[in-house]
Design a protein around this motif. Structure first.
Motif, PDB file in Angstrom:
ATOM      1  N   ALA A  34       1.020  -1.149   0.134  1.00  0.00           N
ATOM      2  CA  ALA A  34      -0.063  -0.006  -0.087  1.00  0.00           C
ATOM      3  C   ALA A  34       0.992   1.069  -0.046  1.00  0.00           C
ATOM      4  CB  ALA A  34      -0.945   0.305   1.143  1.00  0.00           C
ATOM      5  N   GLY A  35       2.079   1.116   0.631  1.00  0.00           N
ATOM      6  CA  GLY A  35       2.784   2.589   0.468  1.00  0.00           C
ATOM      7  C   GLY A  35       4.280   2.159   0.495  1.00  0.00           C
ATOM      8  N   ARG A  36       5.267   2.940   0.992  1.00  0.00           N
ATOM      9  CA  ARG A  36       6.537   3.003   0.829  1.00  0.00           C
ATOM     10  C   ARG A  36       7.062   1.952   1.827  1.00  0.00           C
ATOM     11  NH1 ARG A  36       9.493   7.700   0.143  1.00  0.00           N
ATOM     12  NH2 ARG A  36      11.011   6.680   1.093  1.00  0.00           N
ATOM     13  N   VAL A  37       8.042   1.075   1.634  1.00  0.00           N
ATOM     14  CA  VAL A  37       8.684   0.161   2.259  1.00  0.00           C
ATOM     15  C   VAL A  37      10.164   0.909   2.690  1.00  0.00           C
ATOM     16  CG1 VAL A  37       9.891  -1.911   2.416  1.00  0.00           C
ATOM     17  CG2 VAL A  37       7.506  -1.738   1.399  1.00  0.00           C
ATOM     18  N   LEU A  38      10.237   1.005   3.997  1.00  0.00           N
ATOM     19  CA  LEU A  38      11.312   1.429   4.828  1.00  0.00           C
ATOM     20  C   LEU A  38      12.301   0.443   5.267  1.00  0.00           C
ATOM     21  CD1 LEU A  38       9.657   4.673   6.471  1.00  0.00           C
ATOM     22  CD2 LEU A  38      10.447   4.231   4.205  1.00  0.00           C
ATOM     23  N   PRO A  39      13.413  -0.041   4.769  1.00  0.00           N
ATOM     24  CA  PRO A  39      13.895  -1.041   5.479  1.00  0.00           C
ATOM     25  C   PRO A  39      15.077  -0.416   6.478  1.00  0.00           C
ATOM     26  CG  PRO A  39      14.565  -0.962   3.093  1.00  0.00           C
ATOM     27  CD  PRO A  39      13.708   0.102   3.478  1.00  0.00           C
ATOM     28  N   VAL A  40      14.723  -1.021   7.742  1.00  0.00           N
ATOM     29  CA  VAL A  40      15.348  -0.561   8.822  1.00  0.00           C
ATOM     30  C   VAL A  40      16.306  -1.892   9.525  1.00  0.00           C
ATOM     31  CG1 VAL A  40      15.413   0.061  11.324  1.00  0.00           C
ATOM     32  CG2 VAL A  40      14.070   1.375   9.628  1.00  0.00           C
ATOM     33  N   THR A  41      17.769  -1.673   9.663  1.00  0.00           N
ATOM     34  CA  THR A  41      18.589  -2.899  10.086  1.00  0.00           C
ATOM     35  C   THR A  41      18.261  -3.011  11.673  1.00  0.00           C
ATOM     36  OG1 THR A  41      20.244  -1.997   8.624  1.00  0.00           O
ATOM     37  CG2 THR A  41      20.785  -3.363  10.428  1.00  0.00           C
ATOM     38  N   ASP A  42      18.027  -4.348  11.901  1.00  0.00           N
ATOM     39  CA  ASP A  42      17.233  -4.650  13.247  1.00  0.00           C
ATOM     40  C   ASP A  42      18.187  -4.316  14.191  1.00  0.00           C
ATOM     41  OD1 ASP A  42      19.566  -6.547  12.783  1.00  0.00           O
ATOM     42  OD2 ASP A  42      18.534  -8.275  13.413  1.00  0.00           O
TER      43      ASP A  42
END
Length: 446
Positions: A34-42
């Motif tokens: 549905a929208g932007r995917v923001l990858p964030v390192t765990d």
């Protein structure tokens, strides 16, 4: 805009399993729904950046656990009983940095909810991330001025905030946007509209060095240095047939594949093929690091066997003109170290203290490649390595190479597998979890 530049590869990225499985996904399976995917390192320090009223706190609550979020407003309340008491800001940020440091030291994802529009405030947070060898990640809410003003007006505690405060925040933010990567942020995500912020999806990525889900069994192979014939003999003794093991075992190479020996290209072909086929893992040695810089056109000294490797690669050019490019790409993709088998095993080239396991920074990579030196040199002019293994008390077994030893021996749950094959010694492997050593003698002194 979403810019993701891996740290340690540092790499940098790939992810830890937690019970909150909906927040974790492999990066290659992320889908922009549905929208932007923001990858964030765990394991990272996430810094929210935006003017007052841009919705940072709402965004944080919608995407992170309450315990992961440290708010400057909350810290003001702790020290002054008033979240809006700006005179308490200095003490509040001292508290914020202290809590964030404790969380990062414990290996926990940490989110800082503050305006962070001033470069000095961001500089301190980037420095904090570096001190704890984690990635700083910026999520910017660059929403229009009228949106910020309307949201502040709807909050009783901010209804009287002057327009010029929001305008100043936005000016400072706009001056900062292009320089966030130069400041040290390894990923930058910018959301410019209410719709983008509302529909964005934060997805945790596993650090590249975190392969705890791989449990083996493994065959960890020490320094090879161009001795392809001995490598083939050792692989055969370990039960591998044309680079694959019939029982599904995985080879793990500790680096220094090249230099000094007679056939570095042959070693590279075998290892690269095994890695590509999923039959092996490999971490870089200092010799791969130097060869990689040479292949990128950097100026390096052609010493310690590199000249021989370059000559061997030149002979390969006529037979396989694309081989150099594949080698360059392979070396560029190597990760400084791997955490394997539910955290019970760490493999790197030169050894790694526990505080660096699973961390991602230039400091970690340097130690994994070269070890720590005392600043002195030995009678051969080589740097004296600090004996980190003598002080090691970590839970994970650390397997490494780099410094040739006549015979392998366990020191505080660590073991060095460089037994000097290229110098006429042996080529050694460790079967894991059996902890069984397998070796073959050198065919020649190179």
């Amino acid at each position: 805009m979403s810019n993701t530049s891996p740290s340690d590869r540092t790499s940098d990225s790939d992810s830890d399993r937690t019970s909150d499985s909906t927040r974790i996904s492999e990066s290659d399976s992320i889908r922009d729904r549905a929208g932007r995917v923001l990858p964030v390192t765990d394991l990272s320090l996430v810094v929210l950046i935006g003017a007052s009223g841009s919705g940072k706190s709402t965004f944080a609550r919608g995407h992170f656990k309450p315990t992961e979020i440290i708010s400057s407003d909350f810290c003001r309340g702790l020290v002054a009983d008033d979240e809006n008491d700006q005179s308490a800001s200095r003490d509040a940020f001292d508290v914020l940095h202290y809590i964030a440091g404790k969380r990062l030291a414990a290996g926990r994802l940490t989110v800082v909810d503050a305006t962070n529009v001033q470069s000095e405030s961001r500089r301190q947070l980037v420095q904090l991330a570096r001190e704890h060898d984690v990635l700083p990640i910026a999520i910017v809410l660059d929403l229009p001025e009228e949106v910020c003003l309307a949201r502040n007006a709807a909050r009783p505690d901010r209804a009287d905030m002057p327009r010029h405060v929001v305008q100043r925040h936005r000016r400072e933010l706009r001056r900062s946007l292009r320089g966030l990567e130069r400041e040290g942020f390894r990923k930058v995500h910018i959301l410019r509209t209410e719709e983008e912020a509302e529909h964005a999806e934060v997805v945790l990525e596993r650090r590249y060095n975190d392969l705890r889900h791989l449990t083996g069994p493994f065959d960890i192979i020490g320094d090879i240095h161009g001795c392809s014939s001995e490598l083939e003999t050792l692989l055969g003794k370990l039960g591998y047939v044309d680079g694959a093991h019939p029982e599904g075992r995985t080879a793990v190479f500790v680096g220094d594949l090249v230099d000094r020996g007679p056939d570095s290209p042959g070693v590279l072909r075998r290892v690269m093929s095994m890695v590509s086929d999923g039959n092996a893992l490999c971490v870089p040695g200092n010799h791969e690091n130097k060869l990689g810089r040479y292949l990128k056109g950097r100026k390096v000294q052609q010493t310690h066997g590199l000249a021989e490797t370059i000559e061997q690669l030149e002979r390969e050019d006529s037979r396989d003109p694309e081989f150099r490019g594949r080698v360059r790409e392979f070396i560029d993709g190597l990760v400084s170290h791997y955490v394997l088998d539910d955290g019970k095993l760490v493999v790197c080239h030169a050894g790694l203290p526990e505080k660096y396991h699973g961390r991602t920074s230039g400091r970690v990579r340097s130690h994994a490649l070269y070890g720590d030196t005392t600043g002195e040199t030995d009678e051969f002019g080589l740097p004296v390595r600090y004996p980190w293994a003598e002080d090691y008390r970590g839970r994970a077994t650390v397997v490494y190479g780099h410094t040739p030893v006549p015979t392998t021996s366990w020191i505080n749950n660590t073991i060095c597998l460089d037994t000097g094959a290229v110098f006429g010694g042996k080529m050694t492997a460790l079967r894991w979890p059996e902890r069984e050593l397998v070796d073959v003698p050198a065919e020649q002194v190179w």
